[in-house]
Motif scaffolding. Structure first.
Motif, PDB file in Angstrom:
ATOM      1  N   GLY A  88     -12.386   4.245   4.575  1.00  0.00           N
ATOM      2  CA  GLY A  88     -11.318   3.586   5.315  1.00  0.00           C
ATOM      3  C   GLY A  88      -9.944   3.885   4.745  1.00  0.00           C
ATOM      4  N   LEU A  89      -9.849   3.914   3.407  1.00  0.00           N
ATOM      5  CA  LEU A  89      -8.568   4.231   2.774  1.00  0.00           C
ATOM      6  C   LEU A  89      -8.148   5.661   3.102  1.00  0.00           C
ATOM      7  CD1 LEU A  89      -6.275   3.505   0.820  1.00  0.00           C
ATOM      8  CD2 LEU A  89      -7.770   4.207  -1.061  1.00  0.00           C
ATOM      9  N   ALA A  90      -9.078   6.587   3.034  1.00  0.00           N
ATOM     10  CA  ALA A  90      -8.759   7.979   3.351  1.00  0.00           C
ATOM     11  C   ALA A  90      -8.297   8.116   4.799  1.00  0.00           C
ATOM     12  CB  ALA A  90      -9.973   8.860   3.091  1.00  0.00           C
ATOM     13  N   GLN A  91      -8.979   7.450   5.705  1.00  0.00           N
ATOM     14  CA  GLN A  91      -8.600   7.533   7.114  1.00  0.00           C
ATOM     15  C   GLN A  91      -7.237   6.902   7.372  1.00  0.00           C
ATOM     16  OE1 GLN A  91     -12.023   5.668   8.911  1.00  0.00           O
ATOM     17  NE2 GLN A  91     -13.163   7.587   9.055  1.00  0.00           N
ATOM     18  N   ALA A  92      -6.945   5.803   6.662  1.00  0.00           N
ATOM     19  CA  ALA A  92      -5.645   5.154   6.825  1.00  0.00           C
ATOM     20  C   ALA A  92      -4.522   6.070   6.345  1.00  0.00           C
ATOM     21  CB  ALA A  92      -5.615   3.833   6.070  1.00  0.00           C
ATOM     22  N   CYS A  93      -4.707   6.683   5.182  1.00  0.00           N
ATOM     23  CA  CYS A  93      -3.675   7.584   4.657  1.00  0.00           C
ATOM     24  C   CYS A  93      -3.496   8.794   5.567  1.00  0.00           C
ATOM     25  CB  CYS A  93      -4.038   8.032   3.247  1.00  0.00           C
ATOM     26  SG  CYS A  93      -3.939   6.731   2.000  1.00  0.00           S
ATOM     27  N   ALA A  94      -4.609   9.372   6.004  1.00  0.00           N
ATOM     28  CA  ALA A  94      -4.517  10.537   6.878  1.00  0.00           C
ATOM     29  C   ALA A  94      -3.845  10.168   8.199  1.00  0.00           C
ATOM     30  CB  ALA A  94      -5.909  11.110   7.120  1.00  0.00           C
ATOM     31  N   GLY A  95      -4.210   9.014   8.745  1.00  0.00           N
ATOM     32  CA  GLY A  95      -3.627   8.595  10.008  1.00  0.00           C
ATOM     33  C   GLY A  95      -2.131   8.343   9.916  1.00  0.00           C
ATOM     34  N   ALA A  96      -1.682   7.868   8.748  1.00  0.00           N
ATOM     35  CA  ALA A  96      -0.255   7.592   8.551  1.00  0.00           C
ATOM     36  C   ALA A  96       0.496   8.813   8.044  1.00  0.00           C
ATOM     37  CB  ALA A  96      -0.087   6.444   7.564  1.00  0.00           C
ATOM     38  N   GLY A  97      -0.234   9.881   7.689  1.00  0.00           N
ATOM     39  CA  GLY A  97       0.414  11.086   7.171  1.00  0.00           C
ATOM     40  C   GLY A  97       1.035  10.898   5.813  1.00  0.00           C
ATOM     41  N   CYS A  98       0.450  10.000   4.981  1.00  0.00           N
ATOM     42  CA  CYS A  98       1.042   9.767   3.662  1.00  0.00           C
ATOM     43  C   CYS A  98       0.062  10.197   2.563  1.00  0.00           C
ATOM     44  CB  CYS A  98       1.461   8.310   3.475  1.00  0.00           C
ATOM     45  SG  CYS A  98       0.117   7.150   3.318  1.00  0.00           S
ATOM     46  N   PRO A  99       0.571  10.741   1.469  1.00  0.00           N
ATOM     47  CA  PRO A  99      -0.292  11.173   0.373  1.00  0.00           C
ATOM     48  C   PRO A  99      -0.836   9.984  -0.409  1.00  0.00           C
ATOM     49  CG  PRO A  99       2.008  11.483  -0.222  1.00  0.00           C
ATOM     50  CD  PRO A  99       1.993  11.027   1.212  1.00  0.00           C
ATOM     51  N   ALA A 100      -1.871  10.271  -1.200  1.00  0.00           N
ATOM     52  CA  ALA A 100      -2.469   9.254  -2.066  1.00  0.00           C
ATOM     53  C   ALA A 100      -2.633   9.851  -3.459  1.00  0.00           C
ATOM     54  CB  ALA A 100      -3.813   8.802  -1.521  1.00  0.00           C
ATOM     55  N   LEU A 101      -2.182   9.112  -4.467  1.00  0.00           N
ATOM     56  CA  LEU A 101      -2.372   9.482  -5.866  1.00  0.00           C
ATOM     57  C   LEU A 101      -3.204   8.380  -6.504  1.00  0.00           C
ATOM     58  CD1 LEU A 101      -1.716  11.352  -8.274  1.00  0.00           C
ATOM     59  CD2 LEU A 101       0.312   9.935  -8.696  1.00  0.00           C
ATOM     60  N   LEU A 102      -4.476   8.685  -6.780  1.00  0.00           N
ATOM     61  CA  LEU A 102      -5.451   7.697  -7.232  1.00  0.00           C
ATOM     62  C   LEU A 102      -5.977   8.147  -8.584  1.00  0.00           C
ATOM     63  CD1 LEU A 102      -7.222   7.524  -3.769  1.00  0.00           C
ATOM     64  CD2 LEU A 102      -5.468   5.950  -4.626  1.00  0.00           C
TER      65      LEU A 102
END
Length: 289
Positions: A137-151
């Motif tokens: 869900g987190l991956a889909q949310a970031c992809a849908g918003a077009g924002c990067p993730a640094l985890l």
């Protein structure tokens, strides 16, 4: 707080580990992240810090990103949220202003619409506390918003202790199994389904697959803690949690684990013990941007 005492999150423990975390994070991932952010016209940068604790990620990262910045902090503990908001740096290295707001919110329910206008989603020592569906869900949310993730600083189940001991392997195996247990203890953010199974040391592999499936470009780097005599207090506290949860998972270890822990703590106090505790950092960037 995945690395050690899962479920015993306290400001004292977070303070104790902050320097080790800062030294372990894979700073070379910031190059591609900064290149991505440089292409954004919107200012300030909006950074969402999931499970922020006392705000160590913000203290480490804010000065390494261009300013100005607005940090949106999430945690289940209002005292930790207050600390994190108060202790963010006021300025970035290039003089940009840093502001913050704090939220007690269920991060497992964040969707793309919630991330509209977000420049970056970040988290430290959080991924391994999530379930497979939550990471997806987190991956889909970031992809849908077009924002990067640094985890960053997700445990990977590898521990090397010097000098070695025959019980190192059984303790590590039991602790890793505990990390994969159903979630029934407090975690840094409010999450639903308390009986769902955590990813534990499988989290980075699962997250890399989830972000790639969502169409994002994934970068991974090792970020181990390297602990020696200068970090004896942290090593001792980590050992206590490591052994405790191994025994909780495998009660048959209780008899040998007592002498083992005392032996290891003596070595730690004498400056004779060194530990390499495996973590991994992950950066996911929108494809083509």
């Amino acid at each position: 707080m995945s690395t050690a005492v899962a479920g015993a999150i306290s400001p004292g423990w977070l303070e104790l580990r902050e320097d080790a975390d800062a030294g372990a994070r894979a700073a070379d991932l910031l190059g591609p992240l900064r290149a991505h952010l440089a292409g954004r016209a919107a200012r300030p940068l909006v950074v969402r810090d999931l499970g922020c604790g006392t705000g160590s990620m913000g203290r480490w990262l804010a000065g390494r990103l261009p300013g100005p910045q607005h940090w949106v902090l999430y945690d289940h503990d209002p005292a930790l949220l207050a600390l994190a908001a108060a202790r963010l740096p006021g300025r970035t290295a290039d003089g940009g202003a840093v502001t913050a707001e704090a939220h007690r919110r269920d991060i497992a329910r964040l969707r793309a619409a919630d991330l509209a206008g977000t420049s970056l989603v970040t988290a430290s020592a959080l991924l391994d506390l999530l379930t497979g569906p939550e990471v997806t869900g987190l991956a889909q949310a970031c992809a849908g918003a077009g924002c990067p993730a640094l985890l960053v600083l997700s445990v990977v189940g590898r521990v090397e202790l010097t000098p070695a001991d025959p019980l190192d392997g059984p303790i590590a195996e039991a602790f890793n199994a505990h990390q994969r247990r159903s979630r029934g203890t407090p975690v840094p953010v409010t999450l639903p389904r308390p009986t769902s199974r955590k990813l534990g040391p499988d989290a980075v592999d699962a997250a890399a697959e989830a972000f790639a499936r969502a169409g994002m470009v994934v970068h991974r780097r090792p970020s181990p803690w390297r602990l020696g005599p200068a970090q004896a207090a942290l090593t001792a506290e980590w050992l206590r949690g490591w052994v405790r949860y191994a025994v909780e998972q495998r009660p048959a270890l209780a008899v040998p684990a007592g002498p083992y822990l005392r032996r290891r703590l003596r070595q730690c106090a004498a400056g004779e013990l060194r530990a390499v505790i495996g973590h991994e950092d992950l950066l996911a960037l929108p494809a083509g941007g």
